[in-house]
Design an enzyme around this catalytic site. Structure first.
Site, PDB file in Angstrom:
ATOM      1  N   LYS A 153       0.838  -1.212   0.000  1.00 44.81           N
ATOM      2  CA  LYS A 153       0.000   0.000   0.000  1.00 44.81           C
ATOM      3  C   LYS A 153       0.869   1.256   0.000  1.00 44.81           C
ATOM      4  O   LYS A 153       0.651   2.170  -0.787  1.00 44.81           O
ATOM      5  CB  LYS A 153      -0.898  -0.005   1.241  1.00 44.81           C
ATOM      6  CG  LYS A 153      -1.553   1.336   1.531  1.00 44.81           C
ATOM      7  CD  LYS A 153      -2.432   1.320   2.763  1.00 44.81           C
ATOM      8  CE  LYS A 153      -1.721   1.532   4.081  1.00 44.81           C
ATOM      9  NZ  LYS A 153      -1.429   2.936   4.434  1.00 44.81           N
ATOM     10  N   ASN A 154       1.855   1.284   0.889  1.00 47.28           N
ATOM     11  CA  ASN A 154       2.611   2.526   1.063  1.00 47.28           C
ATOM     12  C   ASN A 154       3.626   2.779  -0.048  1.00 47.28           C
ATOM     13  O   ASN A 154       4.256   3.830  -0.087  1.00 47.28           O
ATOM     14  CB  ASN A 154       3.301   2.546   2.438  1.00 47.28           C
ATOM     15  CG  ASN A 154       2.280   2.740   3.544  1.00 47.28           C
ATOM     16  OD1 ASN A 154       1.122   3.069   3.283  1.00 47.28           O
ATOM     17  ND2 ASN A 154       2.701   2.532   4.787  1.00 47.28           N
ATOM     18  N   CYS A 179      -4.476  12.868  13.092  1.00 50.73           N
ATOM     19  CA  CYS A 179      -5.197  11.621  12.896  1.00 50.73           C
ATOM     20  C   CYS A 179      -5.022  10.791  14.153  1.00 50.73           C
ATOM     21  O   CYS A 179      -4.385  11.229  15.109  1.00 50.73           O
ATOM     22  CB  CYS A 179      -4.719  10.887  11.654  1.00 50.73           C
ATOM     23  SG  CYS A 179      -3.088  10.226  11.843  1.00 50.73           S
ATOM     24  N   ARG A 207       0.822  14.800  13.461  1.00 53.38           N
ATOM     25  CA  ARG A 207       1.321  14.672  12.097  1.00 53.38           C
ATOM     26  C   ARG A 207       1.334  15.994  11.309  1.00 53.38           C
ATOM     27  O   ARG A 207       0.562  16.176  10.367  1.00 53.38           O
ATOM     28  CB  ARG A 207       0.540  13.583  11.354  1.00 53.38           C
ATOM     29  CG  ARG A 207       0.612  12.251  12.081  1.00 53.38           C
ATOM     30  CD  ARG A 207      -0.105  11.166  11.352  1.00 53.38           C
ATOM     31  NE  ARG A 207       0.693  10.570  10.313  1.00 53.38           N
ATOM     32  CZ  ARG A 207       0.253   9.609   9.502  1.00 53.38           C
ATOM     33  NH1 ARG A 207      -0.977   9.171   9.622  1.00 53.38           N
ATOM     34  NH2 ARG A 207       1.026   9.099   8.574  1.00 53.38           N
ATOM     35  N   ASP A 243       5.073   0.667  11.865  1.00 57.45           N
ATOM     36  CA  ASP A 243       3.878   0.016  11.327  1.00 57.45           C
ATOM     37  C   ASP A 243       3.769  -1.456  11.735  1.00 57.45           C
ATOM     38  O   ASP A 243       2.777  -2.119  11.414  1.00 57.45           O
ATOM     39  CB  ASP A 243       3.837   0.129   9.796  1.00 57.45           C
ATOM     40  CG  ASP A 243       3.535   1.552   9.341  1.00 57.45           C
ATOM     41  OD1 ASP A 243       3.143   2.379  10.179  1.00 57.45           O
ATOM     42  OD2 ASP A 243       3.719   1.836   8.140  1.00 57.45           O
ATOM     43  N   ARG A 272      -8.477  -0.863   4.730  1.00 53.35           N
ATOM     44  CA  ARG A 272      -7.598   0.183   4.187  1.00 53.35           C
ATOM     45  C   ARG A 272      -6.237  -0.381   3.815  1.00 53.35           C
ATOM     46  O   ARG A 272      -5.578   0.164   2.932  1.00 53.35           O
ATOM     47  CB  ARG A 272      -7.399   1.300   5.226  1.00 53.35           C
ATOM     48  CG  ARG A 272      -8.613   2.166   5.434  1.00 53.35           C
ATOM     49  CD  ARG A 272      -8.268   3.337   6.325  1.00 53.35           C
ATOM     50  NE  ARG A 272      -6.994   3.891   5.896  1.00 53.35           N
ATOM     51  CZ  ARG A 272      -6.103   4.455   6.708  1.00 53.35           C
ATOM     52  NH1 ARG A 272      -6.346   4.533   7.992  1.00 53.35           N
ATOM     53  NH2 ARG A 272      -4.973   4.935   6.239  1.00 53.35           N
TER      54      ARG A 272
HETATM   55  C1  EPZ Z   1       4.408   6.988   6.259  1.00 57.87           C
HETATM   56  O1  EPZ Z   1       3.660   8.050   6.819  1.00 57.87           O
HETATM   57  C2  EPZ Z   1       3.485   5.808   6.184  1.00 57.87           C
HETATM   58  N1  EPZ Z   1       2.328   6.135   5.349  1.00 57.87           N
HETATM   59  C3  EPZ Z   1       3.015   5.411   7.584  1.00 57.87           C
HETATM   60  O2  EPZ Z   1       2.221   4.256   7.481  1.00 57.87           O
HETATM   61  C4  EPZ Z   1       4.247   5.111   8.442  1.00 57.87           C
HETATM   62  O3  EPZ Z   1       3.825   4.837   9.752  1.00 57.87           O
HETATM   63  C5  EPZ Z   1       5.191   6.302   8.436  1.00 57.87           C
HETATM   64  O4  EPZ Z   1       5.546   6.664   7.069  1.00 57.87           O
HETATM   65  C6  EPZ Z   1       6.485   6.047   9.175  1.00 57.87           C
HETATM   66  O5  EPZ Z   1       7.127   4.942   8.639  1.00 57.87           O
HETATM   67  C7  EPZ Z   1       2.399   5.982   4.034  1.00 57.87           C
HETATM   68  O6  EPZ Z   1       3.428   5.636   3.481  1.00 57.87           O
HETATM   69  C8  EPZ Z   1       1.159   6.238   3.251  1.00 57.87           C
HETATM   70  P1  EPZ Z   1       6.459  10.412   8.268  1.00 57.87           P
HETATM   71  P2  EPZ Z   1       4.199   9.531   6.778  1.00 57.87           P
HETATM   72  O7  EPZ Z   1       6.326  11.709   7.550  1.00 57.87           O
HETATM   73  O8  EPZ Z   1       5.018   9.728   5.563  1.00 57.87           O
HETATM   74  C9  EPZ Z   1       6.759  13.736  11.658  1.00 57.87           C
HETATM   75  C10 EPZ Z   1       0.299   2.914   7.859  1.00 57.87           C
HETATM   76  O9  EPZ Z   1      -0.181   2.363   8.881  1.00 57.87           O
HETATM   77  N2  EPZ Z   1       6.614  14.784  10.634  1.00 57.87           N
HETATM   78  O10 EPZ Z   1       7.653   9.569   7.989  1.00 57.87           O
HETATM   79  O11 EPZ Z   1       3.041  10.418   6.998  1.00 57.87           O
HETATM   80  C11 EPZ Z   1       5.500  12.885  11.839  1.00 57.87           C
HETATM   81  O12 EPZ Z   1       4.539  13.539  12.627  1.00 57.87           O
HETATM   82  C12 EPZ Z   1       0.836   4.342   7.892  1.00 57.87           C
HETATM   83  O13 EPZ Z   1       0.359   2.360   6.757  1.00 57.87           O
HETATM   84  C13 EPZ Z   1       6.776  16.095  10.999  1.00 57.87           C
HETATM   85  O14 EPZ Z   1       7.040  16.427  12.166  1.00 57.87           O
HETATM   86  O15 EPZ Z   1       5.129   9.542   8.070  1.00 57.87           O
HETATM   87  C14 EPZ Z   1       6.074  11.646  12.474  1.00 57.87           C
HETATM   88  O16 EPZ Z   1       6.261  11.876  13.846  1.00 57.87           O
HETATM   89  C15 EPZ Z   1       0.554   5.053   9.178  1.00 57.87           C
HETATM   90  N3  EPZ Z   1       6.624  17.067  10.039  1.00 57.87           N
HETATM   91  C16 EPZ Z   1       7.438  11.517  11.796  1.00 57.87           C
HETATM   92  O17 EPZ Z   1       7.729  12.815  11.240  1.00 57.87           O
HETATM   93  C17 EPZ Z   1       6.331  16.760   8.744  1.00 57.87           C
HETATM   94  O18 EPZ Z   1       6.216  17.700   7.931  1.00 57.87           O
HETATM   95  C18 EPZ Z   1       7.504  10.493  10.673  1.00 57.87           C
HETATM   96  O19 EPZ Z   1       6.383  10.693   9.823  1.00 57.87           O
HETATM   97  C19 EPZ Z   1       6.203  15.415   8.381  1.00 57.87           C
HETATM   98  C20 EPZ Z   1       6.337  14.440   9.342  1.00 57.87           C
END
Ligand code: EPZ
Length: 429
Positions: free
Chosen positions: A22-23, A126, A131, A316, A408
């Site tokens: 998915k991701n 969420c 996030r 995850d 999902r």
């Molecule tokens: C991706 O989310 C995945 N989603 C998530 O999978 C996964 O948990 C996550 O990466 C971490 O591996 C998809 O690929 C669709 P991040 P993403 O930006 O990209 C912070 C699932 O269950 N952050 O790497 O949204 C954020 O809050 C999902 O399939 C900021 O602070 O995650 C988090 O603490 C859930 N500012 C950390 O970085 C920003 O601008 C990592 O988030 C962006 C992120």
């Protein structure tokens, strides 16, 4: 609303086909916005999030067609989908759509790069945390975008086009790495992204962009270099196998005992999780067709785990591993470092008899001999499936409510488990 009923106690034995990730599929689909040519994606999983993104892309003018719907006859949908963004008809991604799926915010990168303008709703928080999107905004500004936030929308423009630059992520983000990489493909000159996410899904996207004519080097390492080109073409790209689905079923087998081939799985995509599972007592080996997971005869050993960006143990898989640890022969600790609120499964696992206490970002899990079935529900995808894992080993009946979370991200979950001997049934009201 659908529920899943599980009668626990059976071992898992057989073959589970692993679906496309998915991701990985989501950012690859979004990359179709970068070209007026057709991007063909193979091995796209049939999931609610994919269908939702198809609708969102359709709003921007992306046409799609599906074929090869049952190219494999073994239970997994492995679809080939053609995406064509001949004309971008709308550069706005409205709140109603973005709020339903956070990854749809990522359209901001390709829209801005190709059209010089994008207006995308802030996704909001969420269930797993606040996030924010500050890294996306900072990074796109470094590439020359003017960005304002107004009425809940990020309004970005780069009238003369984006310009390559150096950006060091202050924090590792998968989504911001995807977006800046996509945006930089059409920027003038060279972009260097430092402290980039190294997840396999980033590599899949970089390979896709290169197949479309981009010049991306270093994906999979912390430094990614992108030399901008003037336009991208179509390509045909395969979605990588889902490492989170792989780890989830491996943990299910470790939980119930048994012997299962995870067909099409790639162990290199989840080495840290497999090492941890080995320490917990599962035997994992590579076969011609994927990974074999066996646990026979001995119990589950407690293992401490801390979630980390790739190549560390993935957030995850944290909930699923906690599900497994509830029956370990001793006490384990799980520390979540990526999201601040990703322990919603704790209360629900407790309903099945698990003994877990929380202290800040660390959960202490005292293994119990028996779990007992109960009605449970969860507020996110991975938390829901941790309840399925626990339910498979609980005595009696467990009902997991709000199955749409599972839909999902897990393709045909009940079918895959049932074929391996589990008693799992979807109940539609
Ligand atoms: C991706 O989310 C995945 N989603 C998530 O999978 C996964 O948990 C996550 O990466 C971490 O591996 C998809 O690929 C669709 P991040 P993403 O930006 O990209 C912070 C699932 O269950 N952050 O790497 O949204 C954020 O809050 C999902 O399939 C900021 O602070 O995650 C988090 O603490 C859930 N500012 C950390 O970085 C920003 O601008 C990592 O988030 C962006 C992120």
């Amino acid at each position: 609303m659908d529920r899943i009923k599980i009668v626990g106690g059976n071992k898992l034995n057989g073959v589970i086909p692993i679906s496309g990730a998915k991701n990985a599929a989501l950012p690859l689909m979004i990359a179709s916005l970068l070209t007026d040519d057709t991007l063909t994606l193979e091995n796209v999983p049939h999931l609610a999030d994919v269908e939702q993104l198809i609708r969102i892309l359709g709003n921007h003018g992306v046409d799609y067609s599906v074929n090869g719907r049952r190219e494999r006859q073994d239970g997994a949908y492995s679809r080939t989908i053609h995406f064509t963004a001949r004309n971008i008809v709308d550069t706005t991604a409205p709140y109603e759509l973005v709020s339903r799926m956070r990854a749809s915010f990522w359209v901001i990168g390709p829209l801005l790069a190709r059209m010089g303008v994008a207006t995308v709703s802030l996704p909001g928080g969420c269930a797993i945390g606040t996030r924010p999107v500050d890294l996306f905004i900072d990074g796109l500004r470094v590439l020359g975008a003017d960005i304002e936030i107004e009425n809940g929308y990020v309004k970005a423009s780069a009238k003369g086009g984006l310009v390559g630059n150096r950006y060091t992520f202050p924090k590792i983000s998968v989504g911001a790495t995807h977006v800046l990489m996509m945006a930089a493909t059409l920027a003038k000159g060279e972009t260097i992204l430092e402290n980039a996410a190294q997840e396999p899904e980033v590599v899949n996207l970089a390979d896709c962009l290169n197949a479309m004519g981009a010049r991306v080097r270093g994906a999979g390492t912390p430094t990614i270099t992108i030399e901008g080109v003037t336009s991208l073409s179509g390509a045909r790209v395969r979605v990588i196998p889902d490492r989170i689905e792989t780890g989830t079923y491996a943990m299910a087998v470790a939980m119930t005992g048994g012997d299962v081939i995870l067909e099409g799985a790639d162990g290199n995509l989840l080495s840290a999780a497999l090492v941890t599972l080995g320490q917990a007592g599962a035997e994992i080996s590579e076969t011609n067709s994927g990974l074999r997971v066996v646990r026979n005869g001995h119990g589950i050993m407690p293992v401490d785990v801390t979630t980390q960006p790739f190549p560390g143990f993935p957030t995850d898989l944290q909930a699923q591993f906690m599900g497994l640890m509830t029956k370990a022969k001793g006490t384990s600790h799980i520390t979540e470092t990526i999201f601040e609120n990703r322990f919603m499964h704790v209360q629900e696992l407790a309903r099945l008899g698990a003994r877990i206490s929380l202290s800040g970002q660390t959960a202490k899990i005292e293994g119990v001999e028996r779990l007992k079935g109960a009605p449970v529900m969860a507020t996110d995808l991975r938390a829901s499936v941790s309840l399925v894992i626990a339910g498979l080993a609980a005595e009696g009946e467990t009902t997991v409510n709000r199955v749409y979370h599972l839909d999902r991200g897990f393709e045909r979950l009940e079918e895959k488990l049932t074929r391996c001997g589990a008693v799992v049934e979807r109940i539609s009201d």
